[in-house]
Write an enzyme that holds these catalytic residues in place. Structure first.
Site, mmCIF file in Angstrom:
data_model
loop_
_atom_site.group_PDB
_atom_site.id
_atom_site.type_symbol
_atom_site.label_atom_id
_atom_site.label_comp_id
_atom_site.label_asym_id
_atom_site.label_seq_id
_atom_site.Cartn_x
_atom_site.Cartn_y
_atom_site.Cartn_z
ATOM 1 N N THR A 49 -18.800 -41.508 27.688
ATOM 2 C CA THR A 49 -18.339 -39.928 27.816
ATOM 3 C C THR A 49 -17.914 -39.940 26.191
ATOM 4 O OG1 THR A 49 -16.179 -40.246 28.176
ATOM 5 C CG2 THR A 49 -17.732 -39.985 30.041
ATOM 6 N N CYS A 50 -17.349 -38.688 26.149
ATOM 7 C CA CYS A 50 -16.885 -38.369 24.701
ATOM 8 C C CYS A 50 -15.735 -39.214 24.226
ATOM 9 C CB CYS A 50 -16.657 -36.686 24.633
ATOM 10 S SG CYS A 50 -15.786 -36.127 25.780
ATOM 11 N N ASN A 51 -14.902 -39.582 25.400
ATOM 12 C CA ASN A 51 -13.585 -40.266 25.399
ATOM 13 C C ASN A 51 -13.632 -41.606 25.917
ATOM 14 O OD1 ASN A 51 -12.180 -37.999 24.378
ATOM 15 N ND2 ASN A 51 -11.724 -37.211 26.576
ATOM 16 N N ALA A 116 -10.893 -32.775 36.298
ATOM 17 C CA ALA A 116 -11.845 -33.165 37.448
ATOM 18 C C ALA A 116 -13.119 -33.770 37.018
ATOM 19 C CB ALA A 116 -12.129 -32.011 38.309
ATOM 20 N N GLN A 117 -13.479 -33.692 35.804
ATOM 21 C CA GLN A 117 -14.931 -34.009 35.363
ATOM 22 C C GLN A 117 -15.090 -35.597 35.081
ATOM 23 O OE1 GLN A 117 -15.370 -32.922 31.252
ATOM 24 N NE2 GLN A 117 -17.802 -32.657 31.317
ATOM 25 N N GLN A 121 -18.735 -37.902 36.242
ATOM 26 C CA GLN A 121 -19.247 -38.640 35.337
ATOM 27 C C GLN A 121 -19.356 -40.226 35.792
ATOM 28 O OE1 GLN A 121 -16.495 -37.809 32.228
ATOM 29 N NE2 GLN A 121 -17.849 -36.217 31.261
ATOM 30 N N GLY A 193 -12.678 -21.500 17.057
ATOM 31 C CA GLY A 193 -12.567 -22.734 16.583
ATOM 32 C C GLY A 193 -12.339 -23.506 17.800
#
Length: 426
Positions: A49-51, A116-117, A121, A193
């Site tokens: 994931t992105c993190n 919650a995502q 994932q 932004g």
């Protein structure tokens, strides 16, 4: 059994490092393919994931898969040096790896605790591995347990029900106090932004379907608007948009208010007395605080929303010990179940071996007695042999079950196999 994890996350690797270690869909497929070629009988699940980037590898015995094997795999598939991967990926094994996965799935290791995502994932990562035929009994068991753990944390604590970001509080808690629903309400968002993007995400999830992004750069406004199905306007049309707005949101980085108090008062007078909610999420503020005194206008500023975030954060922190207790219980339960499954065949083989020896000795004894005992006497002798066998077997079997329940049966398991010649297949 062996279970190993290598990975990095926002806790220990900067974004530029995570970018170099992240996997595209094609790279994930290539990783599964290469893993299958190198370790035909091992299992692999890859979470990217992105993190965070994490690989969970499992095998039937410790020799089947090493942590270094996973490091080599990542280096080869991402075309990175082995040293780079080894220096930036943390290794976890056994219980530590299981506990970490449970924390991740329950969103207790996330950048925003309770979001919650991550559970979806984790599920998707397992499904991808399963589709690639890289899962097996170990990964199936541990990811099933992770899913169960996450659901327990969700239902038995309130850690997921407290919003922590300013946009989530603004849209999830403040907006419902003013509007029953967002559908059909004209939402005008100023800025393009990161804060604007996050706010738009919550707006769309909340049912908003009449959105307009206003920004000094029309190109940036259009790009963001296209992503969320919104209109795009330049700041030149801000006054017209304010007249139309039901919900006005400020997220710009302007040094001065984007509309002064007197201008806002004149625009509000054209609105026919309709209620307007103004959410000023900007620092410095986008709107003069005195506009909150205008008739029909409800103004919430960044400090109001940040205070709510801080309250929610304190409430979440109170729930942490309860959530961690659930994690500990589930990790203990997972290893107890694992050990009990491992001891079952040994106990069965031990009982079968004892019953075989008992039957052979009874047959030899009755043959020597040459029919000198009646049926009643033979039954008493058989019962005596049964009691003797049970008394001899009870201590090792009870110890094995107790050690399995504590998750420490490996040594005794191997000793029983060796002492009673039970074989590795048991």
């Amino acid at each position: 059994m062996t279970l190993k994890m290598i990975g990095c996350s926002h806790h220990d690797a900067a974004v530029e490092i995570r970018e170099q270690l992240s996997f595209t869909e094609n790279e994930i497929n290539r990783t599964f393919e290469l893993f299958g070629q190198r370790f035909a009988d091992a299992e692999l699940v890859l979470l990217s994931t992105c993190n965070r980037v994490e690989l969970y590898g499992a095998g039937s015995n410790p020799a089947s898969l090493q942590s270094d094997d996973l490091i080599d795999l990542v280096a080869d598939c991402l075309n990175q040096s082995r040293d780079f991967v080894a220096n930036h990926m943390i290794i976890r094994e056994g219980r530590e790896a299981v506990e970490h996965l449970f924390l991740v799935a329950a969103s207790l290791d996330s950048m925003v605790v309770g979001e919650a995502q991550i559970l979806s994932q984790v599920k998707q990562s397992y499904d991808l591995a399963n589709d690639a035929d890289r899962t097996g009994p170990i990964t199936h068991g541990v990811f099933q347990a992770a899913n169960r753990t996450a659901k327990r944390v969700q239902t038995e604590t309130s850690i997921h029900r407290r919003r922590l970001s300013v946009p989530s509080v603004a849209i999830g808690e403040v907006v419902p106090e003013v509007f029953n629903r967002l559908q059909g309400k004209r939402v005008v968002l100023c800025g393009a932004g990161e804060m604007a993007e996050e706010t738009l995400r919550y707006l769309k999830n909340g049912g908003a379907n009449n959105l307009c992004v206003v920004n000094r750069s029309l190109d940036r406004a259009q790009k963001l608007a296209d992503e969320f199905g919104a209109d795009a306007e330049s700041m030149d049309s801000l006054h017209d948009q304010i007249v139309q707005a039901d919900l006005l949101i400020g997220t710009t980085s302007a040094e001065e208010p984007i509309v002064d108090a007197s201008t806002f008062a004149a625009l509000n007078a054209k609105r026919g007395g309709r209620i307007m909610l103004v959410l000023d999420l900007a620092v410095p503020r986008d709107f003069d605080p005195v506009i909150g005194d205008e008739p029909g206008v409800y103004l919430y500023q960044i400090d109001d929303l940040q205070a709510a975030c801080n309250r929610n954060r304190r409430e979440r922190e109170k729930q942490w010990p309860k959530a961690k207790k659930i994690i500990d219980e589930e990790v203990d339960g997972f290893f107890q179940s694992l050990q009990q499954r491992a001891t079952g065949p040994v106990i069965r083989r031990l009982r079968e071996r004892a019953d075989k020896v008992k039957a052979e000795e009874l047959q030899r004894l009755f043959g020597k007695l040459n029919g000198s005992t009646d049926t009643a006497m033979q039954k008493e002798i058989e019962k005596s042999f049964d009691r003797l066998t049970n008394k001899l077997l009870h201590p090792p079997m009870a110890s094995l079950r107790d050690d399995a329940a504590d998750g420490h049966s490996r040594g005794l398991l191997e000793a029983l196999r060796h002492l009673f010649n039970l074989g590795e297949d048991s």
